[in-house]
Scaffold this active site. Structure first.
Site, short mmCIF file in Angstrom:
data_model
loop_
_atom_site.label_atom_id
_atom_site.label_comp_id
_atom_site.label_asym_id
_atom_site.label_seq_id
_atom_site.Cartn_x
_atom_site.Cartn_y
_atom_site.Cartn_z
N ILE A 224 -52.74 -66.83 32.07
CA ILE A 224 -52.75 -65.47 32.62
C ILE A 224 -51.79 -64.54 31.90
O ILE A 224 -51.73 -63.34 32.20
CB ILE A 224 -52.41 -65.48 34.14
CG1 ILE A 224 -51.05 -66.16 34.39
CG2 ILE A 224 -53.51 -66.17 34.92
CD1 ILE A 224 -50.63 -66.17 35.86
N GLY A 227 -45.88 -64.35 26.29
CA GLY A 227 -44.68 -63.58 25.95
C GLY A 227 -43.95 -64.26 24.82
O GLY A 227 -44.41 -65.26 24.27
N PHE A 229 -41.35 -65.96 25.08
CA PHE A 229 -40.83 -67.23 25.57
C PHE A 229 -41.89 -68.32 25.49
O PHE A 229 -41.58 -69.49 25.35
CB PHE A 229 -40.37 -67.09 27.02
CG PHE A 229 -41.47 -66.62 27.95
CD1 PHE A 229 -42.38 -67.50 28.49
CD2 PHE A 229 -41.59 -65.27 28.24
CE1 PHE A 229 -43.39 -67.06 29.31
CE2 PHE A 229 -42.60 -64.82 29.07
CZ PHE A 229 -43.52 -65.72 29.60
N GLY A 230 -43.19 -67.97 25.65
CA GLY A 230 -44.25 -68.96 25.72
C GLY A 230 -45.47 -68.40 26.44
O GLY A 230 -45.92 -67.29 26.15
N VAL A 232 -47.87 -68.15 30.38
CA VAL A 232 -47.90 -68.26 31.84
C VAL A 232 -49.31 -68.68 32.24
O VAL A 232 -50.30 -68.09 31.80
CB VAL A 232 -47.55 -66.92 32.52
CG1 VAL A 232 -47.60 -67.07 34.04
CG2 VAL A 232 -46.17 -66.43 32.08
N ASP A 346 -32.86 -57.21 32.14
CA ASP A 346 -34.14 -57.00 31.45
C ASP A 346 -35.19 -56.49 32.44
O ASP A 346 -36.33 -56.94 32.45
CB ASP A 346 -34.62 -58.29 30.79
CG ASP A 346 -35.74 -58.04 29.77
OD1 ASP A 346 -35.88 -56.89 29.30
OD2 ASP A 346 -36.47 -59.00 29.44
#
Length: 516
Positions: A224, A227, A229-230, A232, A346
């Site tokens: 879904i 980003g 980071f990885g 989702v 953030d």
């Protein structure tokens, strides 16, 4: 007397005989007086050599004395194979002694690189190739093996570090509150019931063994979001939807930090994204770092505003819920079960989730910092990531923020909150007029602005997102625009606090489409 004369005559005769037998050779280094000839008791030779610097061929014509010839009858220097395979590419010598000046007619050629490997002349080339391959190949192979060993050791070290951190987190949990899990999990209860049963009102996360049990029963359904980071994913746990944030292995610090912040005592709140579990999974190739949270089908506020408009009541409800969540983060709760003050660092529309009732919850706490009142220090994690440049406060952009003063981080959050309110207000339907969704500063910086570009716009030019004149015609939008301005002050100390914003919005009446 007579014998001496006879001996002298023999010596002279022998010398004349030797001179008569001397072989004359063409000599390129001899003088004109000798007619460019030399005499030898051995061989005449011609050589062809290669100048390494210029690549030019050099031809030499000389004499080879008998004493330099070994063996005397067939010197090695004169043999077709030369003195070594690789030497034949550098110099070739051809000898003769069948008549005077016999070396004039010879012009030996160097061995060719493209010579047939099956022929005798090409032995030097094949041998040279293997020698070069061995010289280059062996160190290269050793280097590759060493790199592979180092990478393997680093991977094992990283895995041990993650496991050690997980064990440390386990030791900090109160095992008395841990429910007994059967092979099917925790009874037939839903996640909310499990959280209420196991946290004993502390507001921190589930005991770690419960988290692991839940994480290992999750089935990933579809991706879904993505980003830096990885990824989702939407996952399913015993019929319930959950969100699974999967960090790449190089984002281990962000994963650990976010899991650590989420499990802060008394952090759980309706307007903070609900944390369920953190776990590390090794699939045999790499380690996946999971963060399991509540799933909200409306997605992020960024996605929601891109596809949907809001009325004034929804706008205020959303703004109030974000301020309430931020106020709870910023608040320090004293006591044995107290909560430290936390700054987000953030805050942006992509890090705010929209719940089914259209209130919001703040997520992504990977960059958050905590204030330790007992020692008056700010707990800043060692993390290479920085906040989103578009939402950075002026003091962050020009690096004048006082990082030892915790209120500085809270004020930077409030600045970003004002930008999020501007995004919501643009999508508010008032009088049938709706602005298209845009990110803050969309009209003055590119889609991925640099620090320098944002610093010029925000700090040097002192620009802020434009507020349409028509907003002043509606009470709710006028109140919202005033709140934004009080969040955007260049002087951080003059900005409103999250608690003050929360109280202002709670008292704001939002009748739809009512003009002033």
């Amino acid at each position: 007397m007579v014998g001496g004369r006879i001996y002298f005559a023999l010596v002279v005769a022998l010398s004349c005989w030797e001179m008569a037998l001397a072989l004359k050779c063409h000599c390129d280094i001899c003088t004109v007086e000798t007619n460019y000839t030399c005499e030898t008791d051995g061989f005449c030779f011609t050589s062809t050599s290669l100048n390494r610097k210029t690549g030019a061929l050099i031809h030499a014509y000389r004499c080879l004395p008998q004493w330099q010839s070994f063996p005397p009858e067939n010197p090695i220097l004169c043999q077709p194979s030369g003195s070594g395979p690789s030497d034949r590419f550098q110099m070739v010598v051809q000898c003769c002694r069948h008549r005077d000046l016999c070396n004039v007619e010879y012009v030996p050629t160097l061995a060719s690189r493209s010579a047939d490997p099956e022929s005798g002349d090409s032995i030097w080339f094949v041998s040279g190739t293997w020698e070069t391959a061995l010289i280059i190949g062996i160190p290269l192979a050793v280097g590759i093996v060493l790199v592979m060993i180092l990478l393997s050791v680093r991977h094992q070290k990283r895995r041990r570090m993650i496991n050690r951190r997980v064990v440390d987190m386990e030791h900090n949990m109160d095992s008395a509150d841990m429910p007994i899990l059967g092979h099917n999990g925790v009874g037939a209860a839903c996640l909310r019931d499990i959280i209420e049963m196991t946290t004993s009102g502390s507001g921190s996360g589930l005991p770690l063994l419960v988290q692991r049990s839940i994480a290992r029963q999750i089935q990933l359904m579809d991706i879904i979001g993505k980003g830096r980071f990885g990824e989702v994913w939407r996952g399913r746990w015993r019929g319930e939807n959950v969100a699974v944030k999967i960090f790449s292995s190089r984002e281990e610090r962000s994963w650990f930090r976010e899991a650590e912040i989420y499990q802060t005592v008394m952090l759980r709140h309706d307007n903070i994204l609900g944390f369920i579990a953190a776990d590390n999974k090794d699939n045999g190739t790499w380690t996946q770092l999971w963060l399991v949270t509540d799933y909200h089908e409306n997605g992020s506020l960024f996605d929601f505003l891109n596809r949907t408009t809001v009325d004034s009541t929804t706008m205020v409800r959303m703004a109030l819920s974000i301020a309430t969540g931020l106020s709870h983060l910023h608040m320090e709760i004293l006591g044995t079960q107290g909560k430290p003050a936390i700054a987000h660092r953030d805050l942006k529309s992509k890090n705010v989730l929209v719940k089914a009732n259209r209130t919001c919850a703040i997520g992504d706490l990977g960059l958050a910092v905590r204030y330790d009142a007992t020692v008056d220090t700010v707990d800043i994690a060692l993390n290479h990531r920085v906040g989103t440049k578009r939402y950075m406060a002026p003091e962050v952009l020009d690096e004048t923020i006082n990082t030892s003063h915790f209120d500085s981080f809270k004020r930077a959050d409030v600045y970003a909150l004002g930008l999020v309110y501007w995004e919501i207000a643009r999508r508010c339907n008032m009088g049938g007029i709706i602005d298209e969704y845009q990110l803050p500063f969309y009209d003055v910086v590119p889609s991925d602005p640099s620090i320098e570009e944002m610093r010029k716009v925000v700090c040097v030019d002192r620009q802020r997102p434009s507020i349409p004149n028509r907003w002043q015609s509606y009470e709710t939008l006028r109140a919202m625009s005033q709140l934004m301005k009080e969040c955007w002050y260049a002087n951080a100390a003059a900005r409103l606090t999250a608690l003050r914003i929360k109280k202002t919005l709670a008292n704001l009446d939002a009748p739809e489409d009512v003009k002033i």
